[in-house]
Scaffold this motif. Sequence first.
Motif, short mmCIF file in Angstrom:
data_model
loop_
_atom_site.label_atom_id
_atom_site.label_comp_id
_atom_site.label_asym_id
_atom_site.label_seq_id
_atom_site.Cartn_x
_atom_site.Cartn_y
_atom_site.Cartn_z
N SER A 111 -96.36 9.09 -26.03
CA SER A 111 -96.60 7.90 -25.68
C SER A 111 -97.10 7.87 -24.21
CB SER A 111 -95.52 6.74 -26.01
OG SER A 111 -95.84 5.75 -25.62
N VAL A 118 -97.30 -3.90 -23.23
CA VAL A 118 -97.55 -4.42 -24.56
C VAL A 118 -97.73 -3.27 -25.74
CG1 VAL A 118 -98.98 -5.93 -26.15
CG2 VAL A 118 -98.51 -6.67 -23.79
N VAL A 119 -98.69 -2.37 -25.34
CA VAL A 119 -98.74 -1.19 -26.54
C VAL A 119 -97.48 -0.43 -26.58
CG1 VAL A 119 -100.08 0.82 -26.59
CG2 VAL A 119 -101.44 -1.28 -25.84
N LEU A 121 -94.31 -0.98 -25.70
CA LEU A 121 -93.15 -1.55 -26.24
C LEU A 121 -93.52 -2.00 -27.83
CD1 LEU A 121 -92.36 -4.16 -23.48
CD2 LEU A 121 -91.15 -1.95 -23.92
N ASP A 122 -94.47 -2.36 -28.21
CA ASP A 122 -94.94 -2.61 -29.88
C ASP A 122 -94.85 -1.27 -30.41
OD1 ASP A 122 -95.17 -5.44 -28.99
OD2 ASP A 122 -97.31 -5.29 -29.40
N ARG A 123 -95.48 -0.28 -29.61
CA ARG A 123 -95.31 0.95 -30.34
C ARG A 123 -93.75 1.38 -30.75
NH1 ARG A 123 -97.99 4.86 -26.33
NH2 ARG A 123 -99.90 4.15 -27.68
N ALA A 125 -91.32 -0.77 -30.76
CA ALA A 125 -90.62 -1.66 -31.84
C ALA A 125 -90.84 -1.12 -33.32
CB ALA A 125 -91.25 -3.02 -31.49
N ALA A 126 -92.26 -0.78 -33.30
CA ALA A 126 -92.84 -0.36 -34.80
C ALA A 126 -91.61 0.69 -35.13
CB ALA A 126 -94.05 -0.08 -34.90
N HIS A 177 -90.69 -10.17 -24.35
CA HIS A 177 -91.55 -9.67 -25.15
C HIS A 177 -91.04 -8.90 -26.40
CE1 HIS A 177 -95.40 -7.91 -26.45
NE2 HIS A 177 -94.96 -6.83 -26.62
N PHE A 178 -89.89 -8.04 -26.04
CA PHE A 178 -89.18 -7.58 -27.09
C PHE A 178 -88.27 -8.46 -27.99
CE2 PHE A 178 -87.38 -3.42 -28.70
CZ PHE A 178 -88.43 -2.66 -28.75
N ARG A 180 -89.58 -10.84 -29.23
CA ARG A 180 -89.91 -11.32 -30.38
C ARG A 180 -89.87 -10.39 -31.85
NH1 ARG A 180 -95.94 -11.70 -27.23
NH2 ARG A 180 -95.20 -12.92 -25.61
N HIS A 181 -89.24 -9.26 -31.38
CA HIS A 181 -89.07 -8.31 -32.61
C HIS A 181 -87.67 -8.33 -32.91
CE1 HIS A 181 -92.89 -6.49 -32.01
NE2 HIS A 181 -92.63 -6.62 -30.84
#
Lengths: 398, 398
Positions: A111, A118-119, A121-123, A125-126, A177-178, A180-181
């Motif tokens: 990564s 955004v990219v 952190l979302d990665r 989180a997934a 941002h995080f 949200r998850h």
Amino acid sequence: MSASSGLPPTLVGTGDLFQLLRDGTPRTRGELAQLSSLARSTITARVEAMLSSGLLEPVGEAASTGGRPPTRFALNRRDRVVLAIDLGASHASVAVSDLSGQVLDERTVVSDIADGPVVVLDRAAAIGVELLAGLGRLPADVAGVGIGVPGPVEHAKGRPANPPIMPGWHDFDVPEHFGRHFSGPILVDNDVNLMALGEYVTSWHSTPHLLLVKVATGIGAGIVTDGRLLRGALGSAGDLGHVQVAGAPADVVCRCGNTGCLEAVAAGPAIAAKLRAKGLDVESSQQIVDAVSAGDIAALQAVREAGRDLGSVLATCVNLLNPSVIVIGGKLSEAGEYLLAGVREVVYQRSLPLATHNLRIVGTSAGSRGAILGASAMVIDAVLAPGAVDEYVAARIA
Amino acid sequence: MSASSGLPPTLVGTGDLFQLLRDGTPRTRGELAQLSSLARSTITARVEAMLSSGLLEPVGEAASTGGRPPTRFALNRRDRVVLAIDLGASHASVAVSDLSGQVLDERTVVSDIADGPVVVLDRAAAIGVELLAGLGRLPADVAGVGIGVPGPVEHAKGRPANPPIMPGWHDFDVPEHFGRHFSGPILVDNDVNLMALGEYVTSWHSTPHLLLVKVATGIGAGIVTDGRLLRGALGSAGDLGHVQVAGAPADVVCRCGNTGCLEAVAAGPAIAAKLRAKGLDVESSQQIVDAVSAGDIAALQAVREAGRDLGSVLATCVNLLNPSVIVIGGKLSEAGEYLLAGVREVVYQRSLPLATHNLRIVGTSAGSRGAILGASAMVIDAVLAPGAVDEYVAARIA
């Protein structure tokens, strides 16, 4: 004193009592009463509340002194889980741990931190959601999230502060941002700070003054004093890479624009450049480690010399901080005793006798997992603190 | 949670409640209930106990919202006194303060530290008894004693550790000896640590990351991080005098046997030697300050150059600790802006931008009284801590 929340007055202080149980040692109500000087009725009410909340569990009976044997209670370390994330320049590691810091599952992927917050952190989180699913846990079971990033962080706000190798991350609100998850506190820190904390909680708990130095493409340090991370006014404490090395050639220009910086003489790129000047085909820190393992004399010499330069700066750190252990980590520490020998040589020469009296200089034991373990420890410290426990119990038994 | 003592169970936690009152702000029972989430009955019982013990006093009434106006309570800062002692190489200062740190009386006498611990400590104790008598207080009114000495101290044991200018003091049990004269905890620390603490509590309470540097015959530092003194594993943290100065001539031999130490280029004796080489009749730090005040160009230059050398070491400290303020104290700081200018020049050049973002570099405001004020603050911190208050109240109301 914890500023509580919705708890009935008789239960305020439940989080304080819990501190006697958070190390995982099972204790009876009687033992808790003795340790806390609280009334038995208070102990009973608080233990009952913690059992109802799921944070405590009964763990078998103590030896009886006659009559019904008393029950022991301990932290239910599976009550909730912690998400620990280590973001490097080119990797993301995600782990799920229990409330004792034991890692239940983890995954590392390629990564690029330069993909932006955004990219990246979302990665992460997934991956976290997948790991949780594999463990049969829900995002709502997450007590909190700890995130390490490869740059300076204003820890209180969870925002990176002018990180040089993290384009797009400056002042980004990571917790917002995080959040949200996942639920719970979302805590962000520099990865080297978390390596120091990880090393401390796993290997050095009885020596509360520790300095961890990461030597790789860059050089940085994490400082534990009195068992707590020293972050400084803006979270930039431990930034050793641009300290001037006594005796460094004045013509060595660093990427920061100054001359004679530690990074410019002792980090991976500087050592590789020296070796290329001697005809070796070396670029990365890994290739330096490989050359040392292969017994290349020029590589041994260069790594030992880098150790001496590092030692010259660490001697100052020793006089200033008086740690009981210095842990050398990062990719170049895999060159083993050659780097350590150079460090030891100069630290013992240049530090005050009192400060080196009991000083140990060792390699890392947590290795590349230090930041993950530190991220988990940082979150556990926060969510098992007295006030947080009060609030958790109040919400669960309401 | 404070491990108590003889208090009835309902009163355990009195010391915790007291923390809401120790800053001296008067509060009503209702305000205390709101701030602590404790039941009114608990507040009433604990306030009553603290009033009986003398630690609290009523201080007038709050505005009424109808009915009888509620009483406000605050720390009774005259309940007990603190003895603060600063032992220098050639002086002894003794002060009596109240529980807010306010000095009630003080005296400084000529006293050679080389007279040894028994003579020097008994001399200080005798002055303490006289000061107390003058204030109409008894030795039994002393809550605790804080003692600063000009050398390294193993703080936890209260014993000097190989102090170079204190013959006969190594490993001497100061608390045991001084405990013959006074009650309460007897806490010992390095005088520079206490200067840092004194500067912090009197002038910088809102900026909890402070570095104080004393520049005189020797050079040392005291470090406050997160509002607490950083002492390190053996209490030798902050020992800057023998850090190697980048760029210092290799032929400058220090009294410690190493070369290029900060003390060997920037402390009083080094500056005086440079000035004598230029034909000035200068020996002491005071004479250097006088020459600067008189506008002697060579003296200005030498002091500014010493500031630059100091700045070079402090730049490393700034990168490592990320303080928000550096305070320069000690006799040579009386040379004023010339020393500070040299320090600022190099610190701002050699430190990382993030670390100097909000950094202030200033002269001392407590001056030579810093150690006395810090010694008093150290004792007050200890005797007003939750557990100590619990024990005090229990003993008084028994």
